[in-house]
Each structure stands twice: as structure tokens, then as C-alpha cells.
Design an enzyme around this catalytic site. Structure first.
Site, PDB file in Angstrom:
ATOM      1  N   GLU A  42       0.826  -1.209   0.000  1.00  0.00           N
ATOM      2  CA  GLU A  42       0.000   0.000   0.000  1.00  0.00           C
ATOM      3  C   GLU A  42       0.861   1.260   0.000  1.00  0.00           C
ATOM      4  O   GLU A  42       0.519   2.246  -0.637  1.00  0.00           O
ATOM      5  CB  GLU A  42      -0.973  -0.004   1.180  1.00  0.00           C
ATOM      6  CG  GLU A  42      -2.065  -1.067   1.062  1.00  0.00           C
ATOM      7  CD  GLU A  42      -2.804  -1.027  -0.269  1.00  0.00           C
ATOM      8  OE1 GLU A  42      -2.952   0.047  -0.872  1.00  0.00           O
ATOM      9  OE2 GLU A  42      -3.229  -2.120  -0.719  1.00  0.00           O
ATOM     10  N   GLN A  47       1.911   6.445  -4.656  1.00  0.00           N
ATOM     11  CA  GLN A  47       2.166   7.459  -5.684  1.00  0.00           C
ATOM     12  C   GLN A  47       2.694   6.808  -6.946  1.00  0.00           C
ATOM     13  O   GLN A  47       3.248   7.489  -7.789  1.00  0.00           O
ATOM     14  CB  GLN A  47       3.203   8.485  -5.207  1.00  0.00           C
ATOM     15  CG  GLN A  47       3.168   8.812  -3.755  1.00  0.00           C
ATOM     16  CD  GLN A  47       2.193   9.916  -3.440  1.00  0.00           C
ATOM     17  OE1 GLN A  47       1.613  10.495  -4.357  1.00  0.00           O
ATOM     18  NE2 GLN A  47       2.001  10.206  -2.180  1.00  0.00           N
ATOM     19  N   TYR A  87       9.348  10.000  -4.038  1.00  0.00           N
ATOM     20  CA  TYR A  87       8.723  10.202  -2.723  1.00  0.00           C
ATOM     21  C   TYR A  87       9.437   9.371  -1.669  1.00  0.00           C
ATOM     22  O   TYR A  87       8.853   8.479  -1.033  1.00  0.00           O
ATOM     23  CB  TYR A  87       7.227   9.850  -2.768  1.00  0.00           C
ATOM     24  CG  TYR A  87       6.449  10.649  -3.782  1.00  0.00           C
ATOM     25  CD1 TYR A  87       5.921  11.901  -3.465  1.00  0.00           C
ATOM     26  CD2 TYR A  87       6.255  10.166  -5.069  1.00  0.00           C
ATOM     27  CE1 TYR A  87       5.215  12.640  -4.405  1.00  0.00           C
ATOM     28  CE2 TYR A  87       5.563  10.902  -6.015  1.00  0.00           C
ATOM     29  CZ  TYR A  87       5.043  12.134  -5.682  1.00  0.00           C
ATOM     30  OH  TYR A  87       4.346  12.851  -6.610  1.00  0.00           O
ATOM     31  N   TYR A 125      -5.399   6.825   4.743  1.00  0.00           N
ATOM     32  CA  TYR A 125      -5.565   5.818   3.698  1.00  0.00           C
ATOM     33  C   TYR A 125      -4.849   4.512   4.060  1.00  0.00           C
ATOM     34  O   TYR A 125      -5.442   3.435   4.058  1.00  0.00           O
ATOM     35  CB  TYR A 125      -5.049   6.331   2.338  1.00  0.00           C
ATOM     36  CG  TYR A 125      -4.927   5.197   1.358  1.00  0.00           C
ATOM     37  CD1 TYR A 125      -6.068   4.692   0.732  1.00  0.00           C
ATOM     38  CD2 TYR A 125      -3.703   4.558   1.125  1.00  0.00           C
ATOM     39  CE1 TYR A 125      -5.978   3.599  -0.113  1.00  0.00           C
ATOM     40  CE2 TYR A 125      -3.611   3.468   0.286  1.00  0.00           C
ATOM     41  CZ  TYR A 125      -4.755   2.998  -0.329  1.00  0.00           C
ATOM     42  OH  TYR A 125      -4.671   1.903  -1.146  1.00  0.00           O
ATOM     43  N   ASP A 143      -8.443   6.341  -1.511  1.00  0.00           N
ATOM     44  CA  ASP A 143      -7.354   6.960  -2.264  1.00  0.00           C
ATOM     45  C   ASP A 143      -7.946   7.642  -3.497  1.00  0.00           C
ATOM     46  O   ASP A 143      -9.169   7.766  -3.617  1.00  0.00           O
ATOM     47  CB  ASP A 143      -6.289   5.906  -2.636  1.00  0.00           C
ATOM     48  CG  ASP A 143      -6.792   4.890  -3.642  1.00  0.00           C
ATOM     49  OD1 ASP A 143      -8.012   4.901  -3.971  1.00  0.00           O
ATOM     50  OD2 ASP A 143      -5.978   4.071  -4.122  1.00  0.00           O
ATOM     51  N   CYS A 204     -18.080   1.583 -18.665  1.00  0.00           N
ATOM     52  CA  CYS A 204     -19.310   1.408 -17.886  1.00  0.00           C
ATOM     53  C   CYS A 204     -20.061   0.129 -18.247  1.00  0.00           C
ATOM     54  O   CYS A 204     -20.782  -0.435 -17.419  1.00  0.00           O
ATOM     55  CB  CYS A 204     -20.227   2.618 -18.047  1.00  0.00           C
ATOM     56  SG  CYS A 204     -19.434   4.154 -17.502  1.00  0.00           S
TER      57      CYS A 204
HETATM   58  N1  ADE Z   1      -3.746   0.626  -5.475  1.00  0.00           N
HETATM   59  C1  ADE Z   1      -3.626   0.841  -4.148  1.00  0.00           C
HETATM   60  N2  ADE Z   1      -3.709  -0.304  -3.467  1.00  0.00           N
HETATM   61  C2  ADE Z   1      -3.874  -1.290  -4.387  1.00  0.00           C
HETATM   62  C3  ADE Z   1      -4.005  -2.691  -4.326  1.00  0.00           C
HETATM   63  N3  ADE Z   1      -3.974  -3.313  -3.153  1.00  0.00           N
HETATM   64  N4  ADE Z   1      -4.158  -3.367  -5.462  1.00  0.00           N
HETATM   65  C4  ADE Z   1      -4.176  -2.719  -6.642  1.00  0.00           C
HETATM   66  N5  ADE Z   1      -4.057  -1.407  -6.765  1.00  0.00           N
HETATM   67  C5  ADE Z   1      -3.907  -0.690  -5.655  1.00  0.00           C
END
Ligand code: ADE
Length: 387
Positions: A42, A47, A87, A125, A143, A204
Site C-alpha cells: 500500500e 504514488q 517520494y 488511507y 485513495d 461502464c
Molecule cells: N492501489 C492501491 N492499493 C492497491 C491494491 N492493493 N491493489 C491494486 N491497486 C492498488
């Protein structure tokens, strides 16, 4: 649409989880839900794109396979492993949080969002993502992807960059979590944002939420979410010197001068070639003059500039570097300042901003550089005349 904690909301959550079971991608962080693995993923994904993260995640876990291994690593090692991902405070905080998890929690991750948020680098987040994915806690991990999906689903036309709007979206998201399925739901919502409800042209026709989606029903997917225009990054012009040594031993002729950035701020603690900000319209001669003067003032180093190397540009989130690059060498007969190794050999420590190294060309790979200076290093090495 049906909102809040109503059964209708839950049904949407359940439909999403069913869709996910069928469509989820096999990604390296989905092998299991070990909190350390989930947390690293995560943080890396915050970023950075999935395609970029996947191989780097595998390599990071190979290098630091457990929270204990990460806690035991030095900052330099972690920054080096993170090189190129940008970052870099993410990497520094990852290591600091690992140390706290080991020292304060005996290596066991806290499982509530509130406690996770006390750790360095873990914000709303990440705390919610780890609590939900690793511990199945009903927390909404919001996010950029989730903001987009939820703004469309609910037809929210206030800017999603505003904190109160984000709080509202958190509550709306929480209300959709099917009981006992928080982990799947969190991953499913991210997957929907990545595969179907994309920024440009959402697909969609494949969306499990289409019939409930305000943006779809009102033909407004192109307008939502609302984001205020970003301000253009501030441009910083600079002149960089790749200075080769002229001494012997640790300051021998093929070594090159690299300096460490201060411990705080942009690219904190990373290595780079010495450089100085210049006027936007500075000529090559002016750049050479200001570089020569700066190297003398900062390091007591007297150089001769030999000529230009290709310029580099690098865009950060709020800043752009435009750097002119010069090859230089220590003036024949002049004394080069001692690097950290020579100081260490004399039992002296390198100062915070006087931390410099005369690195052999092959040693540059072992130091953590930002992208711009890594490119300079690579170009210089390719052009360096054979010894
Ligand atoms: N973006 C942020 N977390 C994610 C995840 N666990 N799997 C795919 N995309 C992500």
C-alpha cells in the site's frame, strides 16, 4: 441511489465483491494477507503505478522479507532499494515504522486504524487499507481511485480534494462494506477504479454498479470527479558539477565527488553531484563561473571546468529541475577536500552538510540517487574516457 447503511448499499458492496472474485488480477501482493506484505504494497502503490510497483515490490520483499529485517536495515540500504520510485520519505518512514512495530509491539502489527495511524508515514488511507485488507476491519480506504469511483457513483460535484468531501466519501464507502468482507471489498473497490472506472474513458458496460451510478445515469462520467486545476510546478534552474579527483588513494584521479543531501526536505539523505541554483537565463559561461565559485566556498575545492554534459530535466510533484551539467576536475596541484572515508580513518565524523564521498565509478551504483542525478551518473560513466 440507496445510500447510508441501508441493505441497498450492502447489496452494492456484495455485487462488487462478486465481480472482484471473477476479475481480480494476480498481483504479487495478493499472495496472502500478511500485514507486513499488505503494508509495504500500500505504501509503494500510493504514488506509483501498479506496473512499476510489481517488480520493485518483489525485490523489496526479497531484500527485507519481514518487519524485523526492515527494522534492522540502515536508512541507506532502504533508500537504495527504493531508488527510482520517488517520494523517498515513504522509504524512510517505512523503516522508522518497522522499528517501532518491532520495539514497541514486539513485531506484531496493530490491527486498528487508530493505532496504525500513530506509526510514521501511516495516514488515513494506509491505516484503513492495512486494517481492512490484513485484519478484515470495516474501514474505508479512500485513495484517488476510490474518490473517483465514489464521486461518480453518488454524483458528488464538489472538489474531491477538499477534506470534508473526503470525509463524506469515507462514510459513504464504509456504508457499502458487506459484513465480514472488508478485506475483499477494499481490494475490489481499488480494482474497480483501476480496471473499469478509469479516469479517462470508464468502461461502464462492464461495471457492476452501472445501474446505481449517478454519473452514468446522468451522462456525467466525463465531468466527475471535480478536481481544481493543479498549479504548474515551480521551475528551478541549476548547474551541476561532475568533479573528478586528482589525488591518490581515496582521492585518486578516476573518483568523482558526490555529496549527501540534508536529512530533511526534498530527497532527504540521498546522494547527488554538487550543484547550485542559477538564474533561468544564465549562460554556459555564467554557470561555469557560479559553479566554480560555489565549489570553492562550500568545499574549499578549486576546479577546472572541462565542458558540458547533456542537460537533465526532472519534474517532481510541485517542482521542476532544469539542470545544466558540467564535467570538471580538481585543478592540478590543488588539494581536494577529504571525504567521509578519509575523515572516518582519522576518527572524525562527516558533518550533516559536509558529507561527501570521492566515489569510484563502480561505487556510484551502491549509493541512493534521485532520478535526475542517477541519469547524470550514467551519462558521465558512459562518456568517461578509458583510463
Ligand atoms: N492501489 C492501491 N492499493 C492497491 C491494491 N492493493 N491493489 C491494486 N491497486 C492498488
Amino acid at each position: 441511489m440507496s445510500g447510508g447503511g441501508t441493505p441497498g448499499g450492502r447489496r452494492l458492496g456484495e455485487a462488487l465483491v462478486r465481480w472482484f472474485e471473477e476479475h481480480k488480477r494476480a498481483l504479487p501482493w495478493r499472495q496472502n494477507r500478511d500485514p507486513y506484505r499488505v503494508w509495504v504494497a500500500e505504501v509503494m502503490l500510493q504514488q506509483t503505478r501498479v506496473d512499476t510497483v510489481a517488480p520493485r515490490y518483489v525485490s523489496f520483499l526479497r531484500r527485507f522479507p519481514s518487519v524485523e529485517a526492515l527494522a534492522a536495515a540502515g536508512e541507506d540500504e532502504v533508500l537504495k532499494e527504493w531508488e527510482g520510485l520517488g517520494y523517498y520519505s515513504r522509504a524512510r518512514n517505512l523503516r522508522l515504522a518497522a522499528r517501532e512495530i518491532v520495539n514497541r509491539y514486539g513485531g506484531r502489527f496493530p490491527d486498528s486504524p487508530e493505532e496504525l495511524r500513530r506509526l510514521p508515514g501511516i495516514g488515513r488511507y494506509t491505516a484503513a487499507a492495512v486494517a481492512s485488507i490484513a485484519f478484515n476491519r470495516p474501514a474505508a480506504a479512500v485513495d484517488g481511485n476510490v474518490l473517483r469511483v465514489m464521486a461518480r457513483l453518488h454524483g458528488i460535484d464538489e472538489p474531491v480534494t477538499r477534506a470534508p468531501v473526503q470525509r463524506r466519501i469515507e462514510r459513504l464507502t464504509e456504508a457499502l462494506i458487506p459484513p465480514g468482507r472488508a478485506a475483499d471489498f477494499t481490494e475490489a473497490l481499488m480494482e474497480l477504479g483501476a480496471l473499469v472506472c478509469t479516469p479517462g474513458q470508464p468502461d461502464c458496460g462492464r461495471c457492476p454498479w452501472r445501474d446505481a451510478c449517478t454519473a452514468y445515469l446522468e451522462g456525467r462520467t466525463g465531468e466527475l470527479p471535480v478536481r481544481p486545476q493543479r498549479t504548474a510546478p515551480r521551475v528551478v534552474h541549476g548547474a551541476v558539477a561532475v568533479v573528478t579527483a586528482n589525488g591518490d588513494g581515496a582521492r585518486a584521479g578516476r573518483r568523482v565527488l558526490v555529496v549527501r543531501r540534508p536529512a530533511g526536505g526534498l530527497l532527504a539523505g540521498m546522494w547527488e553531484f554538487p550543484w547550485v541554483e542559477t538564474a533561468p537565463d544564465a549562460s554556459e559561461a555564467e554557470c561555469e563561473a557560479i559553479l566554480t565559485r560555489t565549489l570553492r566556498d562550500r568545499y574549499g575545492l578549486d576546479v577546472v571546468v572541462d565542458g558540458g554534459l547533456p542537460a537533465v530535466r526532472h519534474v517532481f510533484s510541485h517542482l521542476e529541475w532544469r539542470l545544466q551539467v558540467f564535467a570538471a576536475r580538481v585543478r592540478p596541484g590543488a588539494e581536494a577536500p577529504a571525504g567521509r572515508r578519509e575523515l572516518a580513518a582519522q576518527g572524525r565524523a562527516a558533518g550533516e552538510d559536509g558529507d561527501l564521498v570521492w566515489a569510484a565509478p563502480e561505487e556510484l551504483d551502491g549509493l541512493a540517487f534521485g532520478r535526475a542525478h542517477r541519469r547524470i551518473a550514467d551519462t558521465w560513466r558512459k562518456r568517461r574516457p578509458a583510463p
